[in-house]
Design a protein around this motif. Structure first.
Motif, PDB file in Angstrom:
ATOM      1  N   ARG A   9       2.116  -7.501   1.038  1.00  0.00           N
ATOM      2  CA  ARG A   9       1.760  -7.915   2.387  1.00  0.00           C
ATOM      3  C   ARG A   9       1.315  -6.721   3.220  1.00  0.00           C
ATOM      4  O   ARG A   9       0.431  -6.840   4.055  1.00  0.00           O
ATOM      5  CB  ARG A   9       2.949  -8.596   3.063  1.00  0.00           C
ATOM      6  N   TYR A  10       1.951  -5.587   2.992  1.00  0.00           N
ATOM      7  CA  TYR A  10       1.611  -4.358   3.713  1.00  0.00           C
ATOM      8  C   TYR A  10       1.531  -3.202   2.718  1.00  0.00           C
ATOM      9  O   TYR A  10       2.327  -3.126   1.790  1.00  0.00           O
ATOM     10  CB  TYR A  10       2.668  -4.034   4.779  1.00  0.00           C
ATOM     11  N   LEU A  11       0.553  -2.337   2.975  1.00  0.00           N
ATOM     12  CA  LEU A  11       0.362  -1.210   2.065  1.00  0.00           C
ATOM     13  C   LEU A  11      -0.089  -0.008   2.895  1.00  0.00           C
ATOM     14  O   LEU A  11      -0.967  -0.149   3.761  1.00  0.00           O
ATOM     15  CB  LEU A  11      -0.731  -1.581   1.062  1.00  0.00           C
ATOM     16  N   VAL A  12       0.503   1.152   2.626  1.00  0.00           N
ATOM     17  CA  VAL A  12       0.083   2.384   3.298  1.00  0.00           C
ATOM     18  C   VAL A  12      -0.335   3.376   2.211  1.00  0.00           C
ATOM     19  O   VAL A  12       0.450   3.664   1.299  1.00  0.00           O
ATOM     20  CB  VAL A  12       1.217   2.984   4.158  1.00  0.00           C
ATOM     21  N   LYS A  13      -1.559   3.869   2.316  1.00  0.00           N
ATOM     22  CA  LYS A  13      -2.096   4.799   1.330  1.00  0.00           C
ATOM     23  C   LYS A  13      -2.716   6.003   2.034  1.00  0.00           C
ATOM     24  O   LYS A  13      -3.011   5.958   3.234  1.00  0.00           O
ATOM     25  CB  LYS A  13      -3.143   4.101   0.454  1.00  0.00           C
ATOM     26  N   ARG A  14      -2.930   7.032   1.272  1.00  0.00           N
ATOM     27  CA  ARG A  14      -3.558   8.233   1.816  1.00  0.00           C
ATOM     28  C   ARG A  14      -5.032   8.277   1.418  1.00  0.00           C
ATOM     29  O   ARG A  14      -5.431   7.738   0.366  1.00  0.00           O
ATOM     30  CB  ARG A  14      -2.845   9.479   1.332  1.00  0.00           C
ATOM     31  N   THR A  15      -5.815   8.927   2.232  1.00  0.00           N
ATOM     32  CA  THR A  15      -7.234   9.119   1.962  1.00  0.00           C
ATOM     33  C   THR A  15      -7.420   9.726   0.582  1.00  0.00           C
ATOM     34  O   THR A  15      -6.727  10.678   0.214  1.00  0.00           O
ATOM     35  CB  THR A  15      -7.852  10.039   3.021  1.00  0.00           C
ATOM     36  N   GLY A  16      -8.348   9.149  -0.197  1.00  0.00           N
ATOM     37  CA  GLY A  16      -8.641   9.643  -1.527  1.00  0.00           C
ATOM     38  C   GLY A  16      -7.855   8.984  -2.640  1.00  0.00           C
ATOM     39  O   GLY A  16      -8.197   9.130  -3.812  1.00  0.00           O
ATOM     40  N   GLU A  17      -6.815   8.253  -2.286  1.00  0.00           N
ATOM     41  CA  GLU A  17      -6.033   7.558  -3.314  1.00  0.00           C
ATOM     42  C   GLU A  17      -6.812   6.390  -3.897  1.00  0.00           C
ATOM     43  O   GLU A  17      -7.651   5.787  -3.211  1.00  0.00           O
ATOM     44  CB  GLU A  17      -4.733   7.025  -2.709  1.00  0.00           C
ATOM     45  N   LYS A  18      -6.501   6.057  -5.121  1.00  0.00           N
ATOM     46  CA  LYS A  18      -7.042   4.846  -5.731  1.00  0.00           C
ATOM     47  C   LYS A  18      -6.068   3.708  -5.429  1.00  0.00           C
ATOM     48  O   LYS A  18      -4.872   3.838  -5.639  1.00  0.00           O
ATOM     49  CB  LYS A  18      -7.192   5.035  -7.241  1.00  0.00           C
ATOM     50  N   VAL A  19      -6.629   2.608  -4.923  1.00  0.00           N
ATOM     51  CA  VAL A  19      -5.785   1.503  -4.455  1.00  0.00           C
ATOM     52  C   VAL A  19      -6.149   0.226  -5.205  1.00  0.00           C
ATOM     53  O   VAL A  19      -7.331  -0.091  -5.377  1.00  0.00           O
ATOM     54  CB  VAL A  19      -5.979   1.272  -2.939  1.00  0.00           C
ATOM     55  N   THR A  86      -9.209   0.793   6.274  1.00  0.00           N
ATOM     56  CA  THR A  86      -8.027   0.189   6.892  1.00  0.00           C
ATOM     57  C   THR A  86      -8.422  -1.175   7.418  1.00  0.00           C
ATOM     58  O   THR A  86      -9.350  -1.306   8.217  1.00  0.00           O
ATOM     59  CB  THR A  86      -7.523   1.071   8.046  1.00  0.00           C
ATOM     60  N   SER A  87      -7.733  -2.210   6.951  1.00  0.00           N
ATOM     61  CA  SER A  87      -8.146  -3.564   7.279  1.00  0.00           C
ATOM     62  C   SER A  87      -7.142  -4.555   6.722  1.00  0.00           C
ATOM     63  O   SER A  87      -6.191  -4.198   6.031  1.00  0.00           O
ATOM     64  CB  SER A  87      -9.528  -3.845   6.684  1.00  0.00           C
ATOM     65  N   MET A  88      -7.402  -5.826   7.038  1.00  0.00           N
ATOM     66  CA  MET A  88      -6.673  -6.933   6.415  1.00  0.00           C
ATOM     67  C   MET A  88      -7.551  -7.463   5.288  1.00  0.00           C
ATOM     68  O   MET A  88      -8.738  -7.746   5.509  1.00  0.00           O
ATOM     69  CB  MET A  88      -6.428  -8.034   7.452  1.00  0.00           C
ATOM     70  N   PRO A 107      -1.971 -14.997   1.625  1.00  0.00           N
ATOM     71  CA  PRO A 107      -1.423 -14.573   2.920  1.00  0.00           C
ATOM     72  C   PRO A 107      -2.020 -13.291   3.461  1.00  0.00           C
ATOM     73  O   PRO A 107      -1.804 -12.959   4.624  1.00  0.00           O
ATOM     74  CB  PRO A 107       0.064 -14.386   2.617  1.00  0.00           C
ATOM     75  N   GLY A 108      -2.763 -12.568   2.628  1.00  0.00           N
ATOM     76  CA  GLY A 108      -3.386 -11.334   3.102  1.00  0.00           C
ATOM     77  C   GLY A 108      -2.570 -10.094   2.795  1.00  0.00           C
ATOM     78  O   GLY A 108      -1.341 -10.152   2.670  1.00  0.00           O
ATOM     79  N   THR A 109      -3.275  -8.976   2.662  1.00  0.00           N
ATOM     80  CA  THR A 109      -2.652  -7.652   2.529  1.00  0.00           C
ATOM     81  C   THR A 109      -3.189  -6.781   3.645  1.00  0.00           C
ATOM     82  O   THR A 109      -4.402  -6.605   3.763  1.00  0.00           O
ATOM     83  CB  THR A 109      -2.998  -6.998   1.178  1.00  0.00           C
ATOM     84  N   ARG A 110      -2.272  -6.277   4.450  1.00  0.00           N
ATOM     85  CA  ARG A 110      -2.696  -5.378   5.525  1.00  0.00           C
ATOM     86  C   ARG A 110      -2.597  -3.952   5.004  1.00  0.00           C
ATOM     87  O   ARG A 110      -1.511  -3.455   4.713  1.00  0.00           O
ATOM     88  CB  ARG A 110      -1.831  -5.569   6.763  1.00  0.00           C
ATOM     89  N   LEU A 111      -3.747  -3.304   4.868  1.00  0.00           N
ATOM     90  CA  LEU A 111      -3.832  -1.962   4.296  1.00  0.00           C
ATOM     91  C   LEU A 111      -4.077  -0.935   5.389  1.00  0.00           C
ATOM     92  O   LEU A 111      -5.000  -1.101   6.200  1.00  0.00           O
ATOM     93  CB  LEU A 111      -4.961  -1.897   3.264  1.00  0.00           C
ATOM     94  N   LEU A 112      -3.276   0.090   5.393  1.00  0.00           N
ATOM     95  CA  LEU A 112      -3.466   1.217   6.305  1.00  0.00           C
ATOM     96  C   LEU A 112      -3.758   2.450   5.455  1.00  0.00           C
ATOM     97  O   LEU A 112      -2.959   2.806   4.573  1.00  0.00           O
ATOM     98  CB  LEU A 112      -2.224   1.438   7.158  1.00  0.00           C
ATOM     99  N   VAL A 113      -4.886   3.096   5.722  1.00  0.00           N
ATOM    100  CA  VAL A 113      -5.245   4.315   5.009  1.00  0.00           C
ATOM    101  C   VAL A 113      -5.137   5.492   5.979  1.00  0.00           C
ATOM    102  O   VAL A 113      -5.809   5.511   7.023  1.00  0.00           O
ATOM    103  CB  VAL A 113      -6.667   4.239   4.419  1.00  0.00           C
TER     104      VAL A 113
ATOM    105  N   GLY B  41      -0.360 -12.970  11.126  1.00  0.00           N
ATOM    106  CA  GLY B  41       0.118 -12.349   9.897  1.00  0.00           C
ATOM    107  C   GLY B  41      -0.033 -13.188   8.644  1.00  0.00           C
ATOM    108  O   GLY B  41       0.487 -12.818   7.590  1.00  0.00           O
ATOM    109  N   GLN B  42      -0.763 -14.297   8.765  1.00  0.00           N
ATOM    110  CA  GLN B  42      -0.882 -15.206   7.618  1.00  0.00           C
ATOM    111  C   GLN B  42      -2.324 -15.305   7.130  1.00  0.00           C
ATOM    112  O   GLN B  42      -3.251 -14.809   7.773  1.00  0.00           O
ATOM    113  CB  GLN B  42      -0.397 -16.606   8.027  1.00  0.00           C
ATOM    114  N   GLY B  43      -2.491 -15.985   5.991  1.00  0.00           N
ATOM    115  CA  GLY B  43      -3.834 -16.282   5.516  1.00  0.00           C
ATOM    116  C   GLY B  43      -4.414 -17.481   6.248  1.00  0.00           C
ATOM    117  O   GLY B  43      -3.839 -17.971   7.214  1.00  0.00           O
ATOM    118  N   LEU B  44      -5.558 -17.936   5.799  1.00  0.00           N
ATOM    119  CA  LEU B  44      -6.240 -19.049   6.451  1.00  0.00           C
ATOM    120  C   LEU B  44      -5.831 -20.373   5.805  1.00  0.00           C
ATOM    121  O   LEU B  44      -5.730 -20.477   4.579  1.00  0.00           O
ATOM    122  CB  LEU B  44      -7.760 -18.896   6.324  1.00  0.00           C
TER     123      LEU B  44
END
Lengths: 114, 115
Positions: A9-19, A86-88, A107-113, B41-44
């Motif tokens: 659901r949530y992911l935090v990665k660093r610049t240059g990482e493979k995701v 960085t996006s959903m 449900p989506g993955t919110r990624l922060l880079v 926080g959810q999908g569609l």
């Protein structure tokens, strides 16, 4: 009911990482999709797949690749993550690739880079 | 060009009031039209869809939408809004391009509900 699951659901990665973002659907759907969602821009299609090992570019494929080795699983790969990624991220699946086919979303993955 | 326009970025209504969310599309052939809802926080989740036939379509959660070909519109309505309807709503058109069909989404309308 169709169920589409995404590995994180949530992911935090660093610049240059493979995701790797993983998506699994349990309804034997032929087609799977990856979108990114950003405020004010709505949903934009990155890649989709209409069969195992088949893929098609969407509207914004740059910086991404995908893999579909099994029918139920569709992976989105960021080869070298950048802050502008960085996006959903939303995964979807559909039974057929016809004009009016409904897509079912995870449900989506919110990624922060960073 | 194929496109979907949702003119309202953000709408606030009072609980119990009626709601109309606007959607206009641009597509040369017969449109297939969808409304999806995304809770925080959810999908569609699919609310309803129009393929053909009756231009007034009923969906889940008490929503309905009316297709007006002459206005290229597919507006979403609900007679009485509940606090749980606060979410973002996306209109989409199913298009046919090359050998595949796909969805084109509008940018969304965020709905806030006042108590």
């Amino acid at each position: 009911d169709v169920k589409v699951t995404q590995s994180s659901r949530y992911l935090v990665k660093r610049t240059g990482e493979k995701v790797f973002l993983e998506c699994v659907q349990d309804m034997d759907h032929e087609n799977m999709f990856w979108y990114r969602q950003d405020p004010g821009l709505g949903l934009r299609l990155i890649y989709f797949s209409y069969d195992v090992k088949m893929k098609e570019k969407g509207d914004i494929p740059e910086g991404y690749s995908v893999s579909r080795e099994k029918k139920e699983r569709f992976s989105l790969i960021l080869e070298s993550a950048s802050t502008n990624q960085t996006s959903m991220y939303l995964c979807a699946s559909s039974l057929n690739l016809v004009q009016g086919e409904t897509q079912y979303f995870g449900p989506g993955t919110r990624l922060l880079v960073l | 060009a194929q496109s979907v326009t949702q003119p309202d970025i953000h709408i606030t209504v009072s609980e119990g009031a009626s709601l109309e969310l606007r959607c206009n599309y641009s597509y040369g052939a017969t449109p297939y039209l969808f409304w999806y809802v995304q809770s925080p926080g959810q999908g569609l989740q699919l609310l309803l869809k129009y393929f053909s036939g009756d231009t007034l379509v009923q969906g889940i959660k008490g929503f309905e939408a009316e297709f007006k070909r002459s206005q290229s519109s597919f507006n979403l309505r609900k007679p009485s809004v509940h606090w749980s309807d606060a979410a973002e709503y996306f209109c989409a058109v199913g298009v046919w391009g090359g050998s595949q069909g796909n969805l084109i989404f509008g940018k969304g309308t965020k709905l806030s509900v006042k108590p």
